[in-house]
Design a protein around this motif. Structure first.
Motif, PDB file in Angstrom:
ATOM      1  N   ALA A 166       0.836  -1.210   0.000  1.00 47.32           N
ATOM      2  CA  ALA A 166       0.000   0.000   0.000  1.00 47.32           C
ATOM      3  C   ALA A 166       0.867   1.255   0.000  1.00 47.32           C
ATOM      4  N   ALA A 167       1.988   1.205   0.719  1.00 47.91           N
ATOM      5  CA  ALA A 167       2.896   2.363   0.742  1.00 47.91           C
ATOM      6  C   ALA A 167       3.524   2.587  -0.627  1.00 47.91           C
ATOM      7  N   PHE A 168       3.914   1.499  -1.302  1.00 45.97           N
ATOM      8  CA  PHE A 168       4.479   1.635  -2.654  1.00 45.97           C
ATOM      9  C   PHE A 168       3.434   2.189  -3.620  1.00 45.97           C
ATOM     10  N   ARG A 169       2.206   1.733  -3.505  1.00 46.54           N
ATOM     11  CA  ARG A 169       1.137   2.252  -4.373  1.00 46.54           C
ATOM     12  C   ARG A 169       0.956   3.745  -4.156  1.00 46.54           C
ATOM     13  N   LYS A 170       0.958   4.156  -2.886  1.00 51.84           N
ATOM     14  CA  LYS A 170       0.812   5.572  -2.575  1.00 51.84           C
ATOM     15  C   LYS A 170       1.931   6.383  -3.218  1.00 51.84           C
ATOM     16  N   ARG A 171       3.132   5.842  -3.198  1.00 51.42           N
ATOM     17  CA  ARG A 171       4.289   6.548  -3.746  1.00 51.42           C
ATOM     18  C   ARG A 171       4.344   6.474  -5.267  1.00 51.42           C
ATOM     19  N   GLY A 172       3.790   5.388  -5.820  1.00 49.88           N
ATOM     20  CA  GLY A 172       3.714   5.279  -7.267  1.00 49.88           C
ATOM     21  C   GLY A 172       4.742   4.378  -7.906  1.00 49.88           C
ATOM     22  N   HIS A 173       5.659   3.826  -7.163  1.00 45.02           N
ATOM     23  CA  HIS A 173       6.642   2.884  -7.719  1.00 45.02           C
ATOM     24  C   HIS A 173       7.269   2.073  -6.594  1.00 45.02           C
ATOM     25  N   GLY A 174       7.808   0.893  -6.957  1.00 42.54           N
ATOM     26  CA  GLY A 174       8.396  -0.021  -5.993  1.00 42.54           C
ATOM     27  C   GLY A 174       7.621  -1.326  -5.929  1.00 42.54           C
ATOM     28  N   HIS A 175       8.223  -2.342  -5.300  1.00 42.60           N
ATOM     29  CA  HIS A 175       7.579  -3.655  -5.267  1.00 42.60           C
ATOM     30  C   HIS A 175       8.051  -4.448  -4.050  1.00 42.60           C
ATOM     31  N   VAL A 176       7.133  -5.272  -3.537  1.00 35.41           N
ATOM     32  CA  VAL A 176       7.430  -6.177  -2.423  1.00 35.41           C
ATOM     33  C   VAL A 176       7.474  -7.609  -2.959  1.00 35.41           C
ATOM     34  N   TYR A 177       8.524  -8.335  -2.615  1.00 37.54           N
ATOM     35  CA  TYR A 177       8.615  -9.761  -2.912  1.00 37.54           C
ATOM     36  C   TYR A 177       8.647 -10.489  -1.576  1.00 37.54           C
ATOM     37  N   SER A 178       7.734 -11.441  -1.406  1.00 37.26           N
ATOM     38  CA  SER A 178       7.623 -12.132  -0.128  1.00 37.26           C
ATOM     39  C   SER A 178       7.674 -13.638  -0.361  1.00 37.26           C
ATOM     40  N   ILE A 179       8.613 -14.320   0.325  1.00 40.70           N
ATOM     41  CA  ILE A 179       8.699 -15.775   0.222  1.00 40.70           C
ATOM     42  C   ILE A 179       8.028 -16.392   1.443  1.00 40.70           C
ATOM     43  N   ASP A 180       7.306 -17.489   1.214  1.00 43.27           N
ATOM     44  CA  ASP A 180       6.571 -18.126   2.307  1.00 43.27           C
ATOM     45  C   ASP A 180       6.553 -19.634   2.092  1.00 43.27           C
ATOM     46  N   HIS A 181       6.808 -20.382   3.170  1.00 46.12           N
ATOM     47  CA  HIS A 181       6.853 -21.846   3.058  1.00 46.12           C
ATOM     48  C   HIS A 181       5.479 -22.483   3.221  1.00 46.12           C
TER      49      HIS A 181
END
Length: 308
Positions: A166-181
């Motif tokens: 949500a913070a990246f969307r607000k700013r307009g660029h960036g990405h989260v990559y999340s690994i989960d087992h």
């Protein structure tokens, strides 16, 4: 006997606050949380007073050392009193956290209004292994306050994934990559992202646990990171909130040595749950690595900076 009445009163207040807080939360989550916080404080005081009563029983006096106690008894007395001191320090720290809670709640409400354009609730913080409010606010501030920060990599998906996206969307660029087992937990996170229209700002990657070679240590069960993009940009913030503790001793230790090569210069490494001994020891071990230094304590998380 001087502590008996306050001790009993504290237990009664704790029990009453737990019941009233649970019922009140159905009508008003904020009021319920406040009452439950009072109950937690009362429970802590009750435990502390009970511990002091135990000390008196073990030592056999109301204060000081028992006359004529042998070396072994003196060591037991010293150990018990050290435990009392440690518990007192933890109670003081808990009091500070409770004092800060109204501010944290207000900040989260403000950020919600800023980052979430709908009335859909965000994932609960601090429950079911989720990160707590101070850590989430720290990550949001790092995203919104630094336009150069483009990539967050998480070990363990959840509430932090949704808030950071949500913070990246607000700013307009960036990405989260999340690994989960955990495929089911990963799917819950993906569903929360879709609910908030954030699926373009975060990617949850299935990463089953496997035996991983860790420099300087025997192989350990950790994430299979083969699913990470080959062209993953330099990671500006690594948030380590998994694997869970039952995985094994110091289960989160591999995160830095295994992912070090993906970190951008000056990247922040945030290790959650350093209120636990294993995670505190991990943070100390990482700080002995070249280029790694302490940045700041954030609630129950420890933030480090990597400058190779």
């Amino acid at each position: 006997m001087s502590r008996e009445m306050p001790r009993r009163a504290a237990w009664v207040v704790a029990a009453a606050a737990a019941v009233v807080g649970a019922l009140l939360s159905l009508a008003s989550p904020e009021a319920g949380l406040a009452v439950l916080g009072l109950g937690l404080a009362a429970l802590t005081v009750a435990a502390f007073l009970s511990f002091q009563v135990l000390i008196q029983h073990v030592v056999g006096l109301q204060g000081g050392q028992r006359p004529g106690a042998g070396p072994g008894q003196q060591r037991v007395i010293a150990a018990v009193r050290q435990g009392e001191k440690s518990l007192g320090q933890r109670i003081t720290a808990l009091g500070k956290q409770l004092d800060a809670q109204p501010y944290l709640n207000a900040e989260l409400v403000r950020r919600y209004g800023d980052l979430v354009p709908t009335d859909q609730p965000m994932p609960t913080l601090g429950a079911n292994w989720a990160a707590t409010a101070p850590t989430i606010l720290f990550i949001i501030d790092r995203v919104l306050g630094d336009p150069e920060r483009e990539t967050i990599l998480e070990c363990g998906s959840g509430a932090s994934t949704v808030w950071a996206a949500a913070a990246f969307r607000k700013r307009g660029h960036g990405h989260v990559y999340s690994i989960d087992h955990d495929p089911e937990f990963a799917e819950v996170t993906r569903r929360n992202l879709r609910t908030h229209g954030l699926q373009d700002w975060a990617t949850v990657i299935d990463a089953p646990l496997t035996q991983v070679d860790v420099p300087g240590r025997d192989p350990m069960p950790w994430y299979d990171v083969a699913g990470l993009p080959a062209d993953l940009p330099g990671v500006d913030l690594l948030f380590v909130d998994g694997p869970p503790r039952p995985t094994g001793p110091q289960a989160r230790y591999p995160a830095f040595p295994v992912l070090r090569h993906l970190l951008a210069p000056g990247a922040l490494v945030v290790l959650d749950d350093t209120n636990r001994r294993d995670e505190r020891d991990i943070a100390k071990s990482w700080q002995r690595e070249p280029g790694m230094s302490f940045h700041q304590q954030v609630g129950r998380s420890t933030a480090l900076r990597y400058t190779p």
